[in-house]
Enzyme design. Structure first.
Site, short mmCIF file in Angstrom:
data_model
loop_
_atom_site.label_atom_id
_atom_site.label_comp_id
_atom_site.label_asym_id
_atom_site.label_seq_id
_atom_site.Cartn_x
_atom_site.Cartn_y
_atom_site.Cartn_z
N TYR A 137 30.50 53.56 33.41
CA TYR A 137 30.06 54.34 34.57
C TYR A 137 30.78 55.68 34.54
O TYR A 137 32.02 55.74 34.48
CB TYR A 137 30.36 53.60 35.87
CG TYR A 137 29.70 54.25 37.08
CD1 TYR A 137 28.54 53.72 37.62
CD2 TYR A 137 30.24 55.40 37.66
CE1 TYR A 137 27.92 54.32 38.71
CE2 TYR A 137 29.63 56.00 38.74
CZ TYR A 137 28.48 55.47 39.27
OH TYR A 137 27.86 56.07 40.34
N GLN A 161 23.49 50.39 42.50
CA GLN A 161 22.30 49.95 41.74
C GLN A 161 22.52 50.05 40.24
O GLN A 161 22.01 49.24 39.46
CB GLN A 161 21.06 50.74 42.17
CG GLN A 161 21.08 52.23 41.89
CD GLN A 161 21.66 53.03 43.05
OE1 GLN A 161 22.41 52.51 43.87
NE2 GLN A 161 21.31 54.30 43.11
N ASN A 176 32.73 55.83 43.33
CA ASN A 176 33.04 55.87 44.76
C ASN A 176 33.19 54.46 45.33
O ASN A 176 33.20 53.46 44.60
CB ASN A 176 31.99 56.68 45.51
CG ASN A 176 30.59 56.06 45.41
OD1 ASN A 176 30.43 54.88 45.10
ND2 ASN A 176 29.58 56.86 45.68
N SER A 212 43.38 58.78 43.37
CA SER A 212 44.33 59.16 42.33
C SER A 212 45.69 59.52 42.94
O SER A 212 45.79 59.86 44.13
CB SER A 212 43.78 60.34 41.54
OG SER A 212 44.52 60.54 40.37
N HIS A 257 41.98 66.45 43.68
CA HIS A 257 40.97 65.40 43.50
C HIS A 257 40.34 65.03 44.84
O HIS A 257 39.21 64.54 44.88
CB HIS A 257 41.59 64.15 42.88
CG HIS A 257 41.75 64.24 41.40
ND1 HIS A 257 40.68 64.31 40.54
CD2 HIS A 257 42.86 64.26 40.62
CE1 HIS A 257 41.12 64.36 39.30
NE2 HIS A 257 42.43 64.34 39.31
N HIS A 266 50.42 57.83 38.03
CA HIS A 266 51.08 58.77 37.12
C HIS A 266 52.52 59.01 37.59
O HIS A 266 52.74 59.24 38.77
CB HIS A 266 50.37 60.13 37.10
CG HIS A 266 48.89 60.07 36.87
ND1 HIS A 266 47.97 60.22 37.90
CD2 HIS A 266 48.17 59.88 35.75
CE1 HIS A 266 46.75 60.13 37.40
NE2 HIS A 266 46.83 59.92 36.11
N GLU A 321 47.83 11.88 33.18
CA GLU A 321 46.77 12.60 33.92
C GLU A 321 45.56 11.71 34.20
O GLU A 321 44.56 12.19 34.75
CB GLU A 321 46.37 13.85 33.14
CG GLU A 321 47.52 14.85 33.02
CD GLU A 321 47.12 16.13 32.30
OE1 GLU A 321 46.00 16.18 31.74
OE2 GLU A 321 47.92 17.08 32.31
N HIS A 325 40.40 11.31 27.05
CA HIS A 325 41.13 12.29 26.25
C HIS A 325 42.02 11.58 25.24
O HIS A 325 42.07 11.94 24.05
CB HIS A 325 42.00 13.17 27.16
CG HIS A 325 41.25 14.25 27.88
ND1 HIS A 325 40.23 14.00 28.74
CD2 HIS A 325 41.40 15.61 27.84
CE1 HIS A 325 39.76 15.15 29.22
NE2 HIS A 325 40.46 16.14 28.69
#
Length: 430
Positions: A130, A191, A214, A237, A262, A328, A415, A420
């Site tokens: 994206y 979408q 967003n 950010s 930003h 950062h 168990e 098993h």
């Protein structure tokens, strides 16, 4: 005005905790809206994607024009000025070179019992990336997502980018061409995430979705997780600058402003051992903001979310940095290597006076898709491993199985999983 704190003050801990807990994103609940969009795309496919894209982006798309053609991509790339294309190529080459060093190696060995153990790494088959295309249009994000996917060996990369009013920054398509991305759709929002996760008549589903967006995009990624993998949920950010008296106040101020511009809740914090530097940086930020062509967004972010914290030592600064766990962290000191081991929680660390965070956004080579909102305490930035998965390998010989059988059957019994145990013991019967 930014928040001013002093670690020596009696109320510091409470005020610092308030700073950490402050909400920097819109509190609007979009879960129901996003859920309805995802359900609509799953139900109606292309028709829903086209309808929603034209509703939100006024893009005028049809089912036949959802994807950019090869001719459209080539034309956009040609229209980009040569110096811009050269800069994108430089960024691509450096990002690729750095990320190639992250590619893991398979590891297979045989232990003392004769058991074969190991791990094999394989790439994800298909990834959707994206790329923002509205108020924020970042060709660098194309490279930061696509290049490590390519290095990992991903066969198919499908890119989605919104085109508000039918417009797109041609540098976005130029960056995609440089990175070898040819499957590009002019869609965005929840979408687009739904189309990538579940597929439509025109868009084949992917296995993982990466990239920032967003609140609607972030919420959509949360809701489709499990159907597909995701990289992370990107929040506003942020930058934390640790500086002492050796720092240039004008440089520090510029770095704080670079993050504040930003908008959308971006945060800039200075932690310094020098009171005079703190005062000088605050004054310098105000001066430089007045010179910024688009100063309103940066000034609002600095005044609302900015902070300057004075501390007694760099050790205290590192302690606070680990609690903040910033996306950062800049070490604006003469000997950044000396403080580096103390910084445990950061998305990325920038070493020394001549390493502004912005160089990492573009051409440094490291990735700029990083954990935000204190998630650097447990998460890492985007890299090659995000586009690969590890498969465990195990192989027993008759003798090694016999050596391991007794404890394995014992644990199966504890168990209460007799089947098993029998699947092991049956192989020992003669």
């Amino acid at each position: 005005m930014p928040l001013r704190l002093d670690s020596a003050q009696s109320d510091f801990e409470q005020r610092f905790s308030d700073l950490l807990g402050a909400k920097r994103e819109s509190s609007k609940d979009v879960n129901d809206t996003v859920a309805a969009i995802i359900a609509d795309v799953r139900d109606r496919g292309d028709a829903a994607v086209v309808e929603l894209t034209n509703k939100f982006d006024r893009a005028g798309v049809t089912r036949d024009s959802l994807a950019f053609t090869a001719e459209e991509i080539a034309a956009a790339a040609v229209s980009v000025p040569e110096h811009v294309r050269a800069a994108l190529q430089t960024a691509h080459d450096r990002i690729k070179a750095h990320h190639e060093k992250q590619k893991p190696q398979d590891h297979i060995y045989t232990d003392a019992l004769g058991v074969t153990l190991g791990s094999r790494w394989t790439a994800v088959d298909a990834v959707g990336i994206y790329v923002p295309g509205g108020l924020a249009s970042y060709p660098s994000s194309v490279l930061m997502n696509a290049v490590p996917a390519r290095v990992a060996g991903v066969n198919r990369i499908a890119m989605v980018v919104p085109t508000p009013n039918g417009e797109i920054n041609p540098a976005i398509l130029a960056a995609a061409q440089i990175a070898g991305v040819t499957e590009i759709y002019r869609i965005g929002g929840a979408q687009a995430v739904a189309a990538l996760a579940y597929g439509t008549q025109s868009i084949a589903r992917v296995d993982k979705v990466t990239g920032p967006g967003n609140a609607f995009v972030a919420t959509a990624k949360r809701q489709v997780f499990g159907q597909v993998g995701i990289d992370m949920i990107a929040g506003p950010s942020e930058v934390l600058v640790i500086a002492d008296g050796s720092a240039n106040p004008a440089w520090v101020a510029a770095d704080l402003i670079a993050q504040a511009e930003h908008g959308a809740g971006a945060q800039s914090i200075l932690v310094t051992t020098d009171e005079k530097l703190a005062d000088a940086v605050e004054a310098e930020v105000d001066r430089q903001l007045s010179l910024l062509p688009k100063q309103a967004l940066a000034r609002e972010g600095w005044d609302e979310f900015g902070a300057i914290i004075t501390v007694a030592s760099l050790e205290k600064a590192a302690e606070l940095a680990n609690r903040i766990a910033s996306e950062h962290v800049e070490l604006a000191i003469d000997d950044p290597q000396s403080l580096l081991p103390a910084i445990r929680h950061a998305g990325a660390i920038f070493l020394g006076h001549h390493t502004p965070e912005a160089i990492g956004d573009y051409v440094g080579g490291s990735n700029h898709v990083l954990p935000t909102a204190r998630s650097a305490r447990f998460a890492s930035g985007l890299g090659v491993l995000d586009f690969m998965k590890r498969t465990s390998l195990l192989g027993c010989t008759p003798s090694s199985l016999a050596a391991l059988a007794e404890p394995a059957v014992t644990i199966a019994g504890v168990e209460d999983l007799d089947g098993h145990g029998r699947s092991i013991s049956i192989r020992l019967n003669r």
